[in-house]
Design a protein around this motif. Structure first.
Motif, mmCIF file in Angstrom:
data_model
loop_
_atom_site.group_PDB
_atom_site.id
_atom_site.type_symbol
_atom_site.label_atom_id
_atom_site.label_comp_id
_atom_site.label_asym_id
_atom_site.label_seq_id
_atom_site.Cartn_x
_atom_site.Cartn_y
_atom_site.Cartn_z
ATOM 1 N N UNK A 95 -18.582 27.292 6.761
ATOM 2 C CA UNK A 95 -18.744 28.380 7.695
ATOM 3 C C UNK A 95 -17.086 29.004 7.726
ATOM 4 N N UNK A 96 -16.146 28.425 7.743
ATOM 5 C CA UNK A 96 -14.730 28.930 7.609
ATOM 6 C C UNK A 96 -14.726 29.728 6.334
ATOM 7 N N UNK A 97 -15.281 28.951 5.241
ATOM 8 C CA UNK A 97 -15.088 29.770 3.696
ATOM 9 C C UNK A 97 -16.021 30.882 3.870
ATOM 10 N N UNK A 98 -17.174 30.906 4.129
ATOM 11 C CA UNK A 98 -18.045 31.981 4.082
ATOM 12 C C UNK A 98 -17.542 33.377 4.765
ATOM 13 N N UNK A 99 -16.963 32.964 6.187
ATOM 14 C CA UNK A 99 -16.392 34.228 6.822
ATOM 15 C C UNK A 99 -15.300 34.796 6.129
ATOM 16 N N UNK A 100 -14.174 33.682 5.577
ATOM 17 C CA UNK A 100 -13.101 34.320 4.756
ATOM 18 C C UNK A 100 -13.700 35.079 3.508
ATOM 19 N N UNK A 101 -14.644 34.597 3.078
ATOM 20 C CA UNK A 101 -15.131 35.300 1.848
ATOM 21 C C UNK A 101 -15.717 36.797 2.212
ATOM 22 N N UNK A 102 -16.432 36.896 3.205
ATOM 23 C CA UNK A 102 -16.851 38.055 3.817
ATOM 24 C C UNK A 102 -15.319 39.059 4.171
ATOM 25 N N UNK A 103 -14.577 38.521 4.840
ATOM 26 C CA UNK A 103 -13.410 39.053 5.513
ATOM 27 C C UNK A 103 -12.562 39.825 4.060
ATOM 28 N N UNK A 104 -12.500 39.000 3.079
ATOM 29 C CA UNK A 104 -11.528 39.353 1.925
ATOM 30 C C UNK A 104 -12.415 39.691 0.736
ATOM 31 N N UNK A 105 -13.552 40.114 0.989
ATOM 32 C CA UNK A 105 -14.322 40.948 -0.091
ATOM 33 C C UNK A 105 -14.510 39.906 -1.380
ATOM 34 N N UNK A 106 -14.729 38.579 -1.309
ATOM 35 C CA UNK A 106 -15.014 37.946 -2.433
ATOM 36 C C UNK A 106 -16.204 38.477 -2.933
ATOM 37 N N UNK A 107 -16.196 38.421 -4.290
ATOM 38 C CA UNK A 107 -17.175 39.091 -5.266
ATOM 39 C C UNK A 107 -18.597 38.109 -5.365
ATOM 40 N N UNK A 108 -18.212 36.758 -5.180
ATOM 41 C CA UNK A 108 -19.430 36.008 -5.350
ATOM 42 C C UNK A 108 -18.986 34.503 -4.835
ATOM 43 N N UNK A 109 -19.981 33.763 -4.008
ATOM 44 C CA UNK A 109 -19.873 32.467 -3.437
ATOM 45 C C UNK A 109 -20.653 31.446 -4.204
#
Length: 310
Positions: A98-112
């Motif tokens: 969940x930490x990684x998912x939230x950070x990916x949302x916050x920092x506009x990661x293109x894909x997880x």
């Protein structure tokens, strides 16, 4: 392209890192080295020793590197450990994710790209083999439950925040760099013990059925997932049934091991049969397994002979 690989010093993760580096990606590895090894990490990747549960440290890393893609492989990866300590399993596999998912949302990661489990997610209440993704998961171990939980959080993240993702549900992965110690994979344990001339214990009657997929094929699936459609769960397996007794027989022949197995009690949380259909991987990733079980075992034995002295 800047990518993060969590668990990139581990067995599967290090092979994914190699594949990404070979294809021109700028790779940062985050690993707490609880199971992973520095020597597994490609010399052209950057290793940061950190724990995915450390939200502040992970935010620092995300802010510094501005990742385009996240490959999440860091995990508590043992079914039996999850049965003994489900809280610890959930802390790593759910809270850390969940930490990684939230950070990916916050920092506009293109894909997880999330490494899930096909071996533990569908459960024992399955009547179709090889099992397709359309079968509703009913995991019977905390490990499988945690992986399925993260899949659902990713579905939520896409629906609410537009996070693109691909879930890869692995069969039983084996190959070079698999750790033969502690709560390890059966192939690594058998190979290590056979090469040392030690007794080999089979849990239960040896007729537990698994789908064994070679680690290099799994790394290829991760690479292909970058360009896959978003929001998919995809099995990564071979559709080939292999019992533990058969596996023992293959390795006994390759290694020229002379002892018979010892049969012990079955492990709690182990499902009786797991074989995955990979049709969706073929359609969506243009992926299929290329290394059959006997070739893969020979390659694995050769690696162990070079890297572990009896």
């Amino acid at each position: 392209m800047k990518v993060l690989v969590t668990g990139g010093a581990g067995f599967i993760g290090s092979h994914v890192v190699d594949k990404l580096v070979d294809n021109g990606y700028d790779v940062v590895v985050v690993d707490n080295l609880s199971k992973g090894k520095r020597e597994n990490v490609n010399k052209n990747a950057t290793l940061i020793v950190a724990d995915i549960r450390d939200e502040n440290k992970m935010r620092e890393i995300f802010n510094e590197y501005k990742f385009d893609y996240v490959f999440h492989l860091a995990a508590q990866a043992s079914v039996s450990v999850s049965v003994k300590n489900p809280v610890e399993d959930a802390n790593v596999n759910i809270v850390g994710s969940l930490n990684l998912i939230k950070l990916s949302i916050d920092l506009d990661v293109k894909k997880f790209i999330f490494s899930s489990t096909g071996g533990a997610i569908y459960g024992d209440d399955v009547d179709i083999y090889p099992t397709p993704e359309a079968i509703c998961p009913k995991p019977i171990s905390p490990y499988g439950i945690a992986k399925f939980s993260v899949e659902n959080y990713l579905r939520f993240a896409k629906h609410e925040f537009g996070l693109n993702y691909t879930v890869l549900r692995y069969a039983n992965v084996y190959g070079p760099r698999q750790n033969p110690f502690g709560e390890a994979g059966v192939v690594a344990i058998f190979v290590s013990r056979m090469l040392k001339g030690e007794n080999v214990t089979i849990n239960g009657d040896g007729e537990y059925i698994r789908d064994y997929v070679y680690v290099e094929d799994v790394a290829n699936a991760n690479l292909r997932a970058v360009k896959a459609r978003s929001g998919l769960e995809i099995n990564i397996g071979t559709s080939v049934e292999t019992s533990v007794n058969q596996l023992f027989g293959y390795l006994k022949k390759i290694i020229k091991y002379e002892k018979d197995p010892i049969y012990g009690p079955p492990r709690k949380g182990d499902i009786r049969k797991s074989v995955l259909c990979y049709t969706k991987a073929l359609e969506e990733l243009r992926w299929k397994p290329t290394v059959d079980i006997e070739k893969g075992l020979r390659l694995t034995v050769e690696w162990f002979k070079r890297n572990f002295k009896a």
